[in-house]
Design an enzyme around this catalytic site. Structure first.
Site, PDB file in Angstrom:
ATOM      1  N   GLY A 176      12.085   2.020  -0.751  1.00  0.00           N
ATOM      2  CA  GLY A 176      12.333   1.167  -2.048  1.00  0.00           C
ATOM      3  C   GLY A 176      13.314   1.723  -3.063  1.00  0.00           C
ATOM      4  O   GLY A 176      13.048   2.913  -3.350  1.00  0.00           O
TER       5      GLY A 176
ATOM      6  N   LEU B 147       6.771   4.703  -5.924  1.00  0.00           N
ATOM      7  CA  LEU B 147       8.321   4.259  -5.911  1.00  0.00           C
ATOM      8  C   LEU B 147       9.602   5.487  -6.107  1.00  0.00           C
ATOM      9  O   LEU B 147      10.378   5.213  -6.769  1.00  0.00           O
ATOM     10  CB  LEU B 147       8.706   3.127  -6.375  1.00  0.00           C
ATOM     11  CG  LEU B 147       8.026   2.072  -5.633  1.00  0.00           C
ATOM     12  CD1 LEU B 147       8.115   0.700  -6.721  1.00  0.00           C
ATOM     13  CD2 LEU B 147       8.769   1.380  -4.450  1.00  0.00           C
TER      14      LEU B 147
ATOM     15  N   ASN C  27      15.318  -1.994   0.419  1.00  0.00           N
ATOM     16  CA  ASN C  27      14.325  -2.789  -0.215  1.00  0.00           C
ATOM     17  C   ASN C  27      14.236  -2.522  -1.714  1.00  0.00           C
ATOM     18  O   ASN C  27      14.660  -1.186  -2.221  1.00  0.00           O
ATOM     19  CB  ASN C  27      12.937  -1.772   0.335  1.00  0.00           C
ATOM     20  CG  ASN C  27      11.605  -2.448  -0.342  1.00  0.00           C
ATOM     21  OD1 ASN C  27      11.338  -1.940  -1.285  1.00  0.00           O
ATOM     22  ND2 ASN C  27      11.003  -3.120   0.426  1.00  0.00           N
TER      23      ASN C  27
ATOM     24  N   CYS D 265       4.518  -4.151  -4.757  1.00  0.00           N
ATOM     25  CA  CYS D 265       3.810  -2.906  -4.887  1.00  0.00           C
ATOM     26  C   CYS D 265       2.637  -2.492  -5.958  1.00  0.00           C
ATOM     27  O   CYS D 265       2.673  -2.907  -7.048  1.00  0.00           O
ATOM     28  CB  CYS D 265       4.969  -1.751  -5.396  1.00  0.00           C
ATOM     29  SG  CYS D 265       4.547  -0.072  -5.307  1.00  0.00           S
TER      30      CYS D 265
ATOM     31  N   GLY E  32       2.064  -4.557   9.017  1.00  0.00           N
ATOM     32  CA  GLY E  32       0.594  -4.279   8.621  1.00  0.00           C
ATOM     33  C   GLY E  32      -0.076  -3.729   9.939  1.00  0.00           C
ATOM     34  O   GLY E  32      -0.503  -4.612  10.770  1.00  0.00           O
TER      35      GLY E  32
HETATM   36  C1  LIG Z   1       3.777   6.179   1.996  1.00  0.00           C
HETATM   37  C2  LIG Z   1       4.177   4.593   1.998  1.00  0.00           C
HETATM   38  C3  LIG Z   1       5.186   4.265   1.110  1.00  0.00           C
HETATM   39  C4  LIG Z   1       5.460   2.829   0.787  1.00  0.00           C
HETATM   40  N1  LIG Z   1       6.494   2.657   0.220  1.00  0.00           N
HETATM   41  C5  LIG Z   1       6.980   1.209   0.019  1.00  0.00           C
HETATM   42  C6  LIG Z   1       8.381   0.750  -0.597  1.00  0.00           C
HETATM   43  O1  LIG Z   1       8.882   1.618  -1.240  1.00  0.00           O
HETATM   44  N2  LIG Z   1       8.596  -0.561  -0.856  1.00  0.00           N
HETATM   45  C7  LIG Z   1       7.867  -1.441  -0.145  1.00  0.00           C
HETATM   46  O2  LIG Z   1       8.289  -2.691  -0.018  1.00  0.00           O
HETATM   47  N3  LIG Z   1       6.815  -1.136   0.859  1.00  0.00           N
HETATM   48  C8  LIG Z   1       6.276   0.238   0.793  1.00  0.00           C
HETATM   49  N4  LIG Z   1       5.232   0.548   1.437  1.00  0.00           N
HETATM   50  C9  LIG Z   1       4.547  -0.496   2.258  1.00  0.00           C
HETATM   51  C10 LIG Z   1       4.842  -0.568   3.878  1.00  0.00           C
HETATM   52  O3  LIG Z   1       6.418  -1.044   3.852  1.00  0.00           O
HETATM   53  C11 LIG Z   1       4.219  -1.499   4.704  1.00  0.00           C
HETATM   54  O4  LIG Z   1       4.187  -2.759   4.127  1.00  0.00           O
HETATM   55  C12 LIG Z   1       2.736  -1.301   4.606  1.00  0.00           C
HETATM   56  O5  LIG Z   1       2.349   0.038   4.642  1.00  0.00           O
HETATM   57  C13 LIG Z   1       1.754  -1.932   5.709  1.00  0.00           C
HETATM   58  O6  LIG Z   1       2.298  -1.785   7.000  1.00  0.00           O
HETATM   59  P1  LIG Z   1       1.573  -0.602   7.905  1.00  0.00           P
HETATM   60  O7  LIG Z   1      -0.021  -0.908   7.722  1.00  0.00           O
HETATM   61  O8  LIG Z   1       2.305  -0.570   9.244  1.00  0.00           O
HETATM   62  O9  LIG Z   1       2.131   0.637   7.203  1.00  0.00           O
HETATM   63  C14 LIG Z   1       4.690   1.841   1.768  1.00  0.00           C
HETATM   64  C15 LIG Z   1       3.784   2.364   2.506  1.00  0.00           C
HETATM   65  C16 LIG Z   1       3.388   3.629   2.564  1.00  0.00           C
HETATM   66  C17 LIG Z   1       2.398   4.000   3.786  1.00  0.00           C
END
Ligand SMILES: Cc1cc2nc3c(=O)[nH]c(=O)nc-3n(C[C@H](O)[C@H](O)[C@H](O)COP(=O)(O)O)c2cc1C
Ligand SMILES: Cc1cc2nc3c(=O)[nH]c(=O)nc-3n(C[C@H](O)[C@H](O)[C@H](O)COP(=O)(O)OP(=O)(O)OC[C@H]3O[C@@H](n4cnc5c(N)ncnc54)[C@H](O)[C@@H]3O)c2cc1C
Ligand code: FES
EC number: 1.3.1.14
Lengths: 305, 265
Positions: free
Chosen positions: A47, A74, A100, A131, A245
């Site tokens: 992001g 972030l 993002n 977020c 997810g």
């Molecule tokens: C360490 C970490 C940092 C993340 N940073 C962002 C981000 O900067 N912007 C965003 O939209 N989602 C962020 N997410 C969310 C992920 O993009 C994703 O939507 C969420 O983890 C669910 O997917 P997953 O279960 O495959 O991880 C972050 C997730 C994690 C674990």
């Protein structure tokens, strides 16, 4: 059997539906030693905000059964450093690079969209209105349909010809209302879902495991919630949905396509092994062939009841 | 600096407790096939994830490169939780995913008297350091430990280097005496090089002493890591400028003055 993994997604042509999720793949370059970035369907970078952000204090991550909590807050290098130092080194001609976006208010979101829309090499904008880890902005936008709609409109106005994806939060009573509002606001696609708010504590130190106390839950533990959200949103809107997810295998990818997703993003599974997204993209054709699926377009949304 | 290797699934060659009491105290040496790593720098680490983890635990676990030869990679692992318990319970032939060598290792200045300060499992990276140092007579080691000494790969290091001392901390009451020993050792290396690896409170003490004697010192941090490659921003540490640095890529070894650590001590 020859299979077609190509996907068209709101004006973008992806060679396969396997992208990486924001915040779980750095700026992409960190994972270059572990696979060919050009083999991915797309890369969504960490992001970005207008100015660099420090992020939250330590500890920021905690492991949970089949998942993890994060409260990174972030942290990022800011949009200017991204465009100057990172983007030119990414294979943007071969693989769509998606920015993002995070900002504290609608004006700032729009300004950021303006900067990114002018950048060659940015294929699409993914607006993070979900977020859970920041005080200002973040999830507040994603919990109120009217705000989500207005914000999408503001970003869309400044996004030029770049497609705008809106990333939805599962931390709402009705995700469909937010999805509809974002589409009415002009969203070209919806990314579904961001993390679920969660918490972990330590009974010995009597402290929360995250300095921020609460954080975002991700990983295989949230896959059923993501599947439900993607299915509900796909039933309700005609805009394409990008599923994220808990996806950690080619089988998972097909589950999400089956309920209607156009493409997917691999998040926390990238931490299980750094070549995970590459493996999943590589294995998908063989799995499709084994199941007799020759095109994802034909398979999409064919769940029968 | 050895460059990052690929991520590979390799076979475990052996898992063995260290010394007669190692099993009782959870101290093990794990040997895996060399996953294709080029020579690395002592202090670098690897991420390890047995296939046995399945979806739980989710994260791999970071371990210092304890010894790397063309044939095999050796890790010194202390079982202290669910991940390390599973790892130490594996058998030869089991498959583990390994990636690395990762991060920045310890400085190597062969001609300079170098003091190695290790606390417990923090001894691990110094096994490689001692084994690959071109002038081991310039090395001194002060090792603080709670488990019996035979549970650690200490003896084979001690014979190679100029001076090695082990200090057993039987109870918290022994801590002041250990800190006194640390103080004297750092004072004796004010013009040399001090390298430390161990639990955080130990590193904070080393950082304070390094400032006290204006010694050039490096510490290796054991921050919680999810990815190990710079992708998650979970492992950060505050640096002297108030910004966050990533322990997995910019560390785990840092010069003391780079970090805000000393202020916490
Ligand atoms: C360490 C970490 C940092 C993340 N940073 C962002 C981000 O900067 N912007 C965003 O939209 N989602 C962020 N997410 C969310 C992920 O993009 C994703 O939507 C969420 O983890 C669910 O997917 P997953 O279960 O495959 O991880 C972050 C997730 C994690 C674990
Ligand atoms: C760069 C680096 C090098 C390391 N080298 C070694 C090594 O050579 N040998 C070795 O035995 N250990 C080493 N560690 C520590 C090792 O990674 C942890 O002990 C391990 O991750 C704990 O996993 P677990 O599942 O058993 O513990 P968990 O069940 O996750 O937690 C159990 C206990 O271990 C503590 N713990 C968890 N993660 C860490 C961590 N990263 N560092 C310290 N304590 C932790 C927790 O706070 C908790 O008290 C290193 C850590 C880092 C970051
Ligand atoms: S462990 Fe993921 S960035 Fe360091």
């Amino acid at each position: 059997m020859s299979v077609d993994t190509a996907v068209r997604l709101a004006g973008l042509a992806l060679k396969n539906p396997v992208m990486t999720a924001s915040g779980t793949f750095g700026y992409g370059l960190e994972f270059a030693p572990y696979g060919d970035l050009r083999s991915l369907g797309g890369i969504v970078v960490k992001g970005l905000s207008l100015k660099p952000r420090l992020g939250n204090p330590m500890p920021r991550i905690a492991e949970t059964p089949c998942g993890m909590l994060n409260a990174i807050g972030l942290q990022n290098c800011g949009v200017a450093a991204f465009l100057r130092d990172k983007l030119p080194r990414l294979p943007h001609a071969q693989t769509p690079i998606v920015a993002n976006l995070y900002a504290c208010d609608a004006d700032e979101f729009a300004e950021l969209a303006g900067v990114l829309s002018a950048a060659e090499g940015v294929a699409a904008l993914e607006v993070n209105i979900s977020c859970p880890n920041v005080k200002a902005g973040g999830i507040a936008f994603g919990q109120d349909p009217a705000m989500a709609g207005r914000l999408t409109e503001a970003v869309k106005k400044r996004a030029g010809d770049k497609p705008v994806w809106v990333k939805l939060s599962p931390n709402v009573t009705g995700i469909v209302a937010i999805a509809r509002a974002a589409v009415l606001g002009g969203a070209d696609a919806l990314t579904c879902i961001n993390t679920l708010t969660g918490m972990a504590v330590d009974i010995r130190s009597r402290k929360p495991r995250l300095a921020n106390v609460i954080g975002g839950l991700s990983g295989p533990a949230i896959k059923p919630v993501a599947l439900r959200c993607v299915w509900q949103v796909c039933q309700a809107v005609s805009a394409p949905v990008i599923a994220v997810g808990g996806i950690s295998s080619a089988e998972d990818v097909l589950e999400f396509i089956l309920v209607g997703a156009h493409a997917v993003q691999i998040g926390t599974a990238n931490f299980m092994r750094p070549d995970m997204a590459f493996h999943i993209a590589e294995r998908l054709p063989a799995l499709m062939a084994a199941l007799g699926i020759d095109s994802l377009d034909a398979y999409r949304g064919t769940l029968s009841r | 600096m050895g460059k990052s290797g690929a991520c590979r699934d390799v076979r475990l060659l052996s898992v063995a407790p260290v010394g007669p009491e190692g099993a009782a105290y959870g101290c093990y040496l794990l040997e895996v096939e060399n996953p294709g790593f080029e020579p690395a720098v002592a202090g670098q680490f690897v991420m390890v994830r047995p296939l046995r983890f399945g979806q739980n635990p989710v994260w791999p676990r970071p371990f210092s490169l304890c010894r790397l030869t063309e044939e095999k990679l050796t890790l010194f692992v202390q079982a202290c939780g669910r991940g390390t318990d599973i790892l130490c319970g594996l058998s030869a032939g089991d498959v583990v995913t390994v990636w690395g060598p990762l991060g920045q290792g310890f400085a190597l200045e062969p001609e300079i008297p170098t003091l190695l300060l290790a606390g417990g499992v923090g001894l691990a990276p110094f096994v490689e350091y001692v084994a690959t140092h071109p002038a081991p007579s310039n090395l001194s080691l002060l090792f603080g430990h709670r488990q019996p000494l035979s549970c650690y790969p200490f003896a084979e290091m001690a014979v190679r280097i100029g001076r090695a001392e082990a200090f057993e901390e039987r109870s918290p009451a022994d801590l002041p005496a250990f800190i006194e020993r640390l103080d004297a050792a750092v004072a004796g290396h004010a013009d040399g090089l001090v390298l430390a690896c161990g639990p955080r409170p130990f590193l904070l003490t080393v950082a304070r002493l390094a400032r006290k004697y204006s010694a050039r010192a490096q510490v290796s941090l054991e921050n919680r890591m999810a990815c190990g490659v710079g992708g998650c921003l979970g492992c950060v540490e505050k640096n002297a400028l108030g910004a966050y640095v990533q322990t997995c890529t910019e560390g785990p070894v840092f010069w003391v003055e780079e970090l805000a650590l000393a202020e916490e001590a």
